[in-house]
Design a protein around this motif. Structure first.
Motif, PDB file in Angstrom:
ATOM      1  N   PRO A  83      26.929 -54.991  44.568  1.00 27.46           N
ATOM      2  CA  PRO A  83      25.506 -54.661  44.388  1.00 27.46           C
ATOM      3  C   PRO A  83      25.162 -54.274  42.948  1.00 27.46           C
ATOM      4  O   PRO A  83      24.055 -54.562  42.472  1.00 27.46           O
ATOM      5  CB  PRO A  83      25.299 -53.475  45.334  1.00 27.46           C
ATOM      6  N   PHE A  84      26.095 -53.633  42.256  1.00 27.84           N
ATOM      7  CA  PHE A  84      25.860 -53.229  40.869  1.00 27.84           C
ATOM      8  C   PHE A  84      25.675 -54.460  39.982  1.00 27.84           C
ATOM      9  O   PHE A  84      24.725 -54.538  39.185  1.00 27.84           O
ATOM     10  CB  PHE A  84      27.034 -52.379  40.378  1.00 27.84           C
ATOM     11  N   PHE A  85      26.558 -55.460  40.128  1.00 27.21           N
ATOM     12  CA  PHE A  85      26.422 -56.678  39.329  1.00 27.21           C
ATOM     13  C   PHE A  85      25.181 -57.469  39.739  1.00 27.21           C
ATOM     14  O   PHE A  85      24.541 -58.112  38.896  1.00 27.21           O
ATOM     15  CB  PHE A  85      27.675 -57.541  39.472  1.00 27.21           C
ATOM     16  N   GLY A  86      24.854 -57.447  41.037  1.00 34.04           N
ATOM     17  CA  GLY A  86      23.645 -58.128  41.478  1.00 34.04           C
ATOM     18  C   GLY A  86      22.403 -57.548  40.831  1.00 34.04           C
ATOM     19  O   GLY A  86      21.514 -58.285  40.372  1.00 34.04           O
ATOM     20  N   TRP A  87      22.325 -56.215  40.771  1.00 33.99           N
ATOM     21  CA  TRP A  87      21.185 -55.540  40.150  1.00 33.99           C
ATOM     22  C   TRP A  87      21.117 -55.854  38.650  1.00 33.99           C
ATOM     23  O   TRP A  87      20.042 -56.160  38.118  1.00 33.99           O
ATOM     24  CB  TRP A  87      21.317 -54.042  40.385  1.00 33.99           C
ATOM     25  N   LEU A  88      22.263 -55.809  37.975  1.00 36.14           N
ATOM     26  CA  LEU A  88      22.282 -56.121  36.546  1.00 36.14           C
ATOM     27  C   LEU A  88      21.849 -57.557  36.276  1.00 36.14           C
ATOM     28  O   LEU A  88      21.119 -57.833  35.324  1.00 36.14           O
ATOM     29  CB  LEU A  88      23.696 -55.899  35.980  1.00 36.14           C
ATOM     30  N   SER A  89      22.289 -58.484  37.129  1.00 31.98           N
ATOM     31  CA  SER A  89      21.950 -59.890  36.903  1.00 31.98           C
ATOM     32  C   SER A  89      20.468 -60.157  37.118  1.00 31.98           C
ATOM     33  O   SER A  89      19.890 -61.037  36.466  1.00 31.98           O
ATOM     34  CB  SER A  89      22.785 -60.787  37.827  1.00 31.98           C
ATOM     35  N   ASP A  90      19.833 -59.410  38.024  1.00 32.93           N
ATOM     36  CA  ASP A  90      18.392 -59.560  38.218  1.00 32.93           C
ATOM     37  C   ASP A  90      17.617 -59.134  36.970  1.00 32.93           C
ATOM     38  O   ASP A  90      16.554 -59.680  36.671  1.00 32.93           O
ATOM     39  CB  ASP A  90      17.922 -58.727  39.416  1.00 32.93           C
ATOM     40  N   LYS A  91      18.165 -58.175  36.235  1.00 32.59           N
ATOM     41  CA  LYS A  91      17.481 -57.656  35.049  1.00 32.59           C
ATOM     42  C   LYS A  91      17.852 -58.407  33.779  1.00 32.59           C
ATOM     43  O   LYS A  91      17.016 -58.587  32.900  1.00 32.59           O
ATOM     44  CB  LYS A  91      17.804 -56.166  34.877  1.00 32.59           C
ATOM     45  N   ASN A  92      19.112 -58.856  33.667  1.00 25.70           N
ATOM     46  CA  ASN A  92      19.602 -59.388  32.394  1.00 25.70           C
ATOM     47  C   ASN A  92      20.070 -60.834  32.442  1.00 25.70           C
ATOM     48  O   ASN A  92      20.544 -61.353  31.425  1.00 25.70           O
ATOM     49  CB  ASN A  92      20.770 -58.515  31.890  1.00 25.70           C
ATOM     50  N   ARG A 118      14.444 -52.032  52.102  1.00 29.00           N
ATOM     51  CA  ARG A 118      14.114 -53.298  52.755  1.00 29.00           C
ATOM     52  C   ARG A 118      15.324 -54.226  52.772  1.00 29.00           C
ATOM     53  O   ARG A 118      15.598 -54.902  53.763  1.00 29.00           O
ATOM     54  CB  ARG A 118      12.943 -53.943  52.017  1.00 29.00           C
ATOM     55  N   ILE A 119      16.073 -54.269  51.677  1.00 25.01           N
ATOM     56  CA  ILE A 119      17.281 -55.094  51.619  1.00 25.01           C
ATOM     57  C   ILE A 119      18.318 -54.599  52.617  1.00 25.01           C
ATOM     58  O   ILE A 119      18.967 -55.387  53.308  1.00 25.01           O
ATOM     59  CB  ILE A 119      17.859 -55.117  50.186  1.00 25.01           C
ATOM     60  N   PRO A 166      12.643 -63.262  46.122  1.00 25.83           N
ATOM     61  CA  PRO A 166      12.670 -64.142  44.941  1.00 25.83           C
ATOM     62  C   PRO A 166      12.913 -63.402  43.628  1.00 25.83           C
ATOM     63  O   PRO A 166      13.497 -63.965  42.701  1.00 25.83           O
ATOM     64  CB  PRO A 166      11.287 -64.790  44.967  1.00 25.83           C
ATOM     65  N   ASN A 167      12.485 -62.147  43.541  1.00 21.38           N
ATOM     66  CA  ASN A 167      12.632 -61.398  42.295  1.00 21.38           C
ATOM     67  C   ASN A 167      13.834 -60.474  42.278  1.00 21.38           C
ATOM     68  O   ASN A 167      14.168 -59.910  41.235  1.00 21.38           O
ATOM     69  CB  ASN A 167      11.363 -60.581  42.025  1.00 21.38           C
ATOM     70  N   ASP A 168      14.465 -60.279  43.432  1.00 24.52           N
ATOM     71  CA  ASP A 168      15.655 -59.422  43.524  1.00 24.52           C
ATOM     72  C   ASP A 168      16.786 -60.202  44.184  1.00 24.52           C
ATOM     73  O   ASP A 168      17.549 -59.661  44.984  1.00 24.52           O
ATOM     74  CB  ASP A 168      15.346 -58.153  44.333  1.00 24.52           C
ATOM     75  N   ARG A 169      16.878 -61.471  43.842  1.00 27.07           N
ATOM     76  CA  ARG A 169      17.803 -62.373  44.528  1.00 27.07           C
ATOM     77  C   ARG A 169      19.260 -61.960  44.310  1.00 27.07           C
ATOM     78  O   ARG A 169      20.073 -62.004  45.230  1.00 27.07           O
ATOM     79  CB  ARG A 169      17.554 -63.795  44.035  1.00 27.07           C
ATOM     80  N   GLY A 170      19.616 -61.576  43.092  1.00 25.68           N
ATOM     81  CA  GLY A 170      20.984 -61.166  42.812  1.00 25.68           C
ATOM     82  C   GLY A 170      21.374 -59.934  43.625  1.00 25.68           C
ATOM     83  O   GLY A 170      22.460 -59.877  44.199  1.00 25.68           O
ATOM     84  N   SER A 171      20.483 -58.960  43.689  1.00 23.94           N
ATOM     85  CA  SER A 171      20.757 -57.752  44.466  1.00 23.94           C
ATOM     86  C   SER A 171      20.866 -58.066  45.950  1.00 23.94           C
ATOM     87  O   SER A 171      21.748 -57.552  46.643  1.00 23.94           O
ATOM     88  CB  SER A 171      19.644 -56.726  44.233  1.00 23.94           C
TER      89      SER A 171
END
Length: 385
Positions: free
Chosen positions: A60-69, A201-202, A320-325
């Motif tokens: 989840p940490f990498f998913g969140w980072l990938s959504d941002k960066n 929600r996730i 669509p905007n938090d797909r990595g997370s």
């Protein structure tokens, strides 16, 4: 599908196949590793456990980072770490360092697998999302039945350490290939703080995956022992049964993607969960029916993994905007479900025996269906953002 699409899917498929091999190859090598380090089989089993725990925590940490960066740099980082950690696995001077190496492998895969699902979801045409994700998932599922023979064959000729050296070499090649392939990745539109609201929600969405994993793995973990205990299958017959299951999983994943694109993510994900419940009940009724077990195992995997593919496509569409997370938490839920399933399966076996397991799995499947019909609303904080 254009040339760029075929290349992207091919790179994603091979990458997931490679990390799947790394996961599934360890089990048949445990006896040789135990001898090399003079530790018990129970101790070497921690190689799998620490991998799963690390993956579940950090995905989840990498998913969140990938959504941002962006996802490209983290996928490349994961593959470079995959190379280093597999080299350490091959040449670990002690069992302590061997365990450290598997922790690092879990960390590397956490930066690769969910982000590949997310990036394919980013670039797939809107009417082909299910098909593209099903092709990608088939790489990991192919490793499910190909990993053990690959490791056993290589160990026979070159020793168990050569397996991890080979994985490191292939990982190095794929690090370069992935870095080049995703150079034009689409930019994320995520501007919100995930911890501010969408996370709840996730969680509600991926609880479906956790229940699904219990339905699939509470029995699968003990399948070989169950076939031997209840039907007196030989080792070759057990291997054949696993192959039927593996083929069903691959076909189910691919078929599920096509059906999803044709009829919609929500409809197919719900229908497959209903059919999964029915198949598991039939599996319980006819578990000791002899040759019919091959067909039932094939059907179980076919329906089960068709559902997993369609639900993954549903998450891609809904976030669509938090797909990595979303993909990362979905993979974490998968591993949590597998762990809970194995624990539940052990408890059921000790109380009621192997033949009761399919019925318990069917209860988990119907729970997954009911969870999939619930809609967790966005919080006020997220809406305000």
């Amino acid at each position: 599908m254009g040339e760029r699409g075929r290349v992207s899917l091919g790179v994603g498929w091979i990458t997931l196949f490679l990390i799947g091999i790394d996961l599934f190859v360890v089990s048949p090598l445990l006896p040789f590793i135990s001898d090399a380090y003079q530790v018990s089989s129970a101790m070497t089993g921690w190689m799998v456990t620490v991998f799963a725990i690390t993956y579940a925590i950090f995905a989840p940490f990498f998913g969140w980072l990938s959504d941002k960066n962006g996802r490209r740099s983290y996928i490349t980082f994961g593959l470079v770490l995959f190379v280093i950690s597999n080299i350490l696995t091959a040449f670990a001077p002690s069992f302590f360092w061997l365990i450290i190496s598997r922790i690092l492998v879990g960390l590397s895969v956490a930066a690769i697998a969910p982000l590949l699902y997310a990036i394919i979801g980013d670039i797939a045409p809107p009417n082909r999302t299910g098909t593209w994700l099903s092709i990608l998932a088939s790489g990991h599922l192919t490793a499910l039945w190909a990993g053990a023979p690959f490791g056993t064959l290589l160990e026979h000729f070159l020793g168990w350490r050569s397996v991890f050296v080979a994985l490191a070499i292939m990982g190095l090649i794929l690090a370069v290939v992935n870095f080049i392939t995703w150079r034009n990745e689409p930019k994320s539109n995520s501007t919100r703080n995930l911890l501010g609201g969408n996370l709840l929600r996730i969680f509600g969405s991926v609880s479906v995956t956790a229940s699904w994993a219990i339905a699939m793995y509470a029995l699968y973990v003990y399948l070989g022992a169950a076939l031997y205990s209840e039907i007196r299958f030989s080792s070759s017959e057990i291997a054949t049964a696993i192959i039927f299951y593996g083929i069903g999983a691959v076909i189910g994943s691919l078929t599920g993607g096509q059906l999803t694109d044709r009829f919609g993510e929500k409809k197919i994900s719900k229908v497959t969960l209903i059919f999964l419940t029915l198949v598991l009940v039939c599996l319980g009724i006819f578990f000791t029916s002899g040759i019919w077990i091959y067909f039932l195992l094939f059907l179980w995997a076919l329906v089960g993994y068709a559902g997993f593919t369609s639900y993954t496509a549903r998450l891609v569409v809904e976030y669509p905007n938090d797909r990595g997370s979303a993909m990362a938490w979905n993979m974490t839920a998968l591993y949590i479900g597998i762990t809970l399933g194995s624990m539940l399966g052990g408890f059921v076996i000790s109380k009621w025996g192997y033949t009761f397991l399919p019925y318990v799995c069917s209860i988990a499947a119907i729970l997954s269906f009911f969870l999939s019909t619930q809609k967790v609303k966005e919080t006020k904080m997220e809406s305000a953002v």
